[in-house]
Design a protein around this motif. Structure first.
Motif, PDB file in Angstrom:
ATOM      1  N   GLY A  51      -2.243  11.210 -20.083  1.00  0.00           N
ATOM      2  CA  GLY A  51      -3.487  10.830 -19.273  1.00  0.00           C
ATOM      3  C   GLY A  51      -3.730   9.327 -19.103  1.00  0.00           C
ATOM      4  N   LYS A  52      -2.898   8.734 -19.624  1.00  0.00           N
ATOM      5  CA  LYS A  52      -3.166   7.278 -19.744  1.00  0.00           C
ATOM      6  C   LYS A  52      -2.553   6.446 -18.609  1.00  0.00           C
ATOM      7  N   GLN A  53      -1.711   6.964 -17.765  1.00  0.00           N
ATOM      8  CA  GLN A  53      -0.965   6.236 -16.843  1.00  0.00           C
ATOM      9  C   GLN A  53      -1.174   7.331 -15.413  1.00  0.00           C
ATOM     10  N   LEU A  54      -0.865   6.445 -14.232  1.00  0.00           N
ATOM     11  CA  LEU A  54      -1.258   7.465 -13.162  1.00  0.00           C
ATOM     12  C   LEU A  54      -0.161   6.743 -12.185  1.00  0.00           C
ATOM     13  N   GLU A  64       2.079   2.436  -9.906  1.00  0.00           N
ATOM     14  CA  GLU A  64       1.776   2.971 -11.264  1.00  0.00           C
ATOM     15  C   GLU A  64       0.561   2.063 -11.814  1.00  0.00           C
ATOM     16  N   TRP A  65      -0.481   2.937 -12.332  1.00  0.00           N
ATOM     17  CA  TRP A  65      -1.514   2.239 -12.955  1.00  0.00           C
ATOM     18  C   TRP A  65      -1.249   2.571 -14.545  1.00  0.00           C
ATOM     19  N   ASN A  66      -1.608   1.511 -15.375  1.00  0.00           N
ATOM     20  CA  ASN A  66      -1.904   1.702 -16.625  1.00  0.00           C
ATOM     21  C   ASN A  66      -3.417   1.742 -17.042  1.00  0.00           C
ATOM     22  N   ASN A  67      -3.604   2.256 -18.332  1.00  0.00           N
ATOM     23  CA  ASN A  67      -4.952   2.242 -18.982  1.00  0.00           C
ATOM     24  C   ASN A  67      -5.869   2.802 -17.885  1.00  0.00           C
ATOM     25  N   VAL A  68      -5.588   3.922 -17.365  1.00  0.00           N
ATOM     26  CA  VAL A  68      -6.410   4.540 -16.638  1.00  0.00           C
ATOM     27  C   VAL A  68      -7.982   5.268 -17.481  1.00  0.00           C
ATOM     28  N   ASP A  70      -9.870   3.483 -18.714  1.00  0.00           N
ATOM     29  CA  ASP A  70     -10.742   2.716 -18.438  1.00  0.00           C
ATOM     30  C   ASP A  70     -10.826   1.989 -17.079  1.00  0.00           C
ATOM     31  N   PHE A  71     -10.514   2.950 -16.194  1.00  0.00           N
ATOM     32  CA  PHE A  71     -10.421   2.771 -14.648  1.00  0.00           C
ATOM     33  C   PHE A  71     -11.719   2.063 -14.157  1.00  0.00           C
ATOM     34  N   SER A  72     -11.539   1.101 -13.606  1.00  0.00           N
ATOM     35  CA  SER A  72     -12.761   0.329 -12.972  1.00  0.00           C
ATOM     36  C   SER A  72     -12.470  -0.076 -11.476  1.00  0.00           C
ATOM     37  N   ASP A  73     -13.595  -0.381 -10.772  1.00  0.00           N
ATOM     38  CA  ASP A  73     -13.256  -0.820  -9.444  1.00  0.00           C
ATOM     39  C   ASP A  73     -12.258  -1.744  -9.131  1.00  0.00           C
ATOM     40  N   HIS A  74     -11.497  -1.839  -8.399  1.00  0.00           N
ATOM     41  CA  HIS A  74     -10.580  -2.913  -7.957  1.00  0.00           C
ATOM     42  C   HIS A  74      -9.667  -3.222  -8.839  1.00  0.00           C
ATOM     43  N   GLN A  75      -9.244  -2.159  -9.719  1.00  0.00           N
ATOM     44  CA  GLN A  75      -8.256  -2.369 -10.665  1.00  0.00           C
ATOM     45  C   GLN A  75      -6.783  -2.349  -9.776  1.00  0.00           C
ATOM     46  N   PRO A  76      -6.172  -3.557  -9.977  1.00  0.00           N
ATOM     47  CA  PRO A  76      -4.843  -3.550  -9.152  1.00  0.00           C
ATOM     48  C   PRO A  76      -3.767  -2.608  -9.851  1.00  0.00           C
ATOM     49  N   PHE A  77      -2.749  -2.244  -9.096  1.00  0.00           N
ATOM     50  CA  PHE A  77      -1.802  -1.367  -9.722  1.00  0.00           C
ATOM     51  C   PHE A  77      -0.850  -2.244 -10.518  1.00  0.00           C
ATOM     52  N   VAL A  78      -0.265  -1.637 -11.282  1.00  0.00           N
ATOM     53  CA  VAL A  78       0.494  -2.303 -12.369  1.00  0.00           C
ATOM     54  C   VAL A  78       1.989  -2.651 -11.961  1.00  0.00           C
ATOM     55  N   LYS A  79       2.566  -1.729 -11.074  1.00  0.00           N
ATOM     56  CA  LYS A  79       3.997  -1.922 -10.726  1.00  0.00           C
ATOM     57  C   LYS A  79       4.277  -1.135  -9.663  1.00  0.00           C
ATOM     58  N   GLU A  80       4.913  -1.693  -8.682  1.00  0.00           N
ATOM     59  CA  GLU A  80       5.385  -0.929  -7.573  1.00  0.00           C
ATOM     60  C   GLU A  80       7.075  -1.204  -7.321  1.00  0.00           C
ATOM     61  N   LEU A  81       7.474   0.057  -7.099  1.00  0.00           N
ATOM     62  CA  LEU A  81       8.997   0.002  -7.147  1.00  0.00           C
ATOM     63  C   LEU A  81       9.437  -0.417  -5.834  1.00  0.00           C
ATOM     64  N   SER A  82      10.056  -1.504  -5.993  1.00  0.00           N
ATOM     65  CA  SER A  82      10.577  -2.230  -4.662  1.00  0.00           C
ATOM     66  C   SER A  82      11.911  -2.109  -4.172  1.00  0.00           C
ATOM     67  N   GLY A  83      12.327  -2.619  -3.099  1.00  0.00           N
ATOM     68  CA  GLY A  83      13.557  -2.197  -2.475  1.00  0.00           C
ATOM     69  C   GLY A  83      13.655  -1.214  -1.714  1.00  0.00           C
ATOM     70  N   MET A  84      12.798  -0.421  -1.421  1.00  0.00           N
ATOM     71  CA  MET A  84      12.811   0.959  -0.621  1.00  0.00           C
ATOM     72  C   MET A  84      11.943   0.708   0.545  1.00  0.00           C
TER      73      MET A  84
END
Length: 105
Positions: A51-54, A64-68, A70-84
């Motif tokens: 339950g810590k990642q989404l 992908e989001w980490n530390n969800v 403590d999710f707050s408004d406008h938290q940027p995503f952590v990772k986007e798989l690229s090249g797709m």
């Protein structure tokens, strides 16, 4: 809303849709936080087993989001798989050890 998922403990729900925003609602007190997504829409939402990642899938991206916890408004995503850029992801799942993902289009 195109996608909705309960966290593993059943205490929160994550949801998103066509407006490129990911929302998390705390079921106990009704608190809601949102984050802009890198995708144009969100097709599916998945919690990690702890339950810590989404993760969310959408047109041309998996975010992908980490530390969800403590999710707050406008938290940027952590990772986007690229090249797709031409792939429209519909589903992703974490491996049992949480180190890999598998996806389907």
């Amino acid at each position: 809303v195109h996608a909705i998922a309960y966290d593993p403990k059943g205490e929160r729900i994550a949801f998103g849709g066509r407006h490129a925003e990911l929302w998390i609602a705390e079921l106990k007190d009704g608190t809601v936080g949102k984050s802009p997504s890198a995708t144009r829409d969100i097709n599916s939402v998945y919690w990690s087993r702890d339950g810590k990642q989404l993760m969310s899938t959408g047109r041309q991206a998996v975010n992908e989001w980490n530390n969800v916890e403590d999710f707050s408004d406008h938290q940027p995503f952590v990772k986007e798989l690229s090249g797709m850029a031409s792939i429209h992801f519909m589903f992703v799942k974490w491996s049992p050890d949480g180190k890999r993902i598998a996806g389907d289009t």
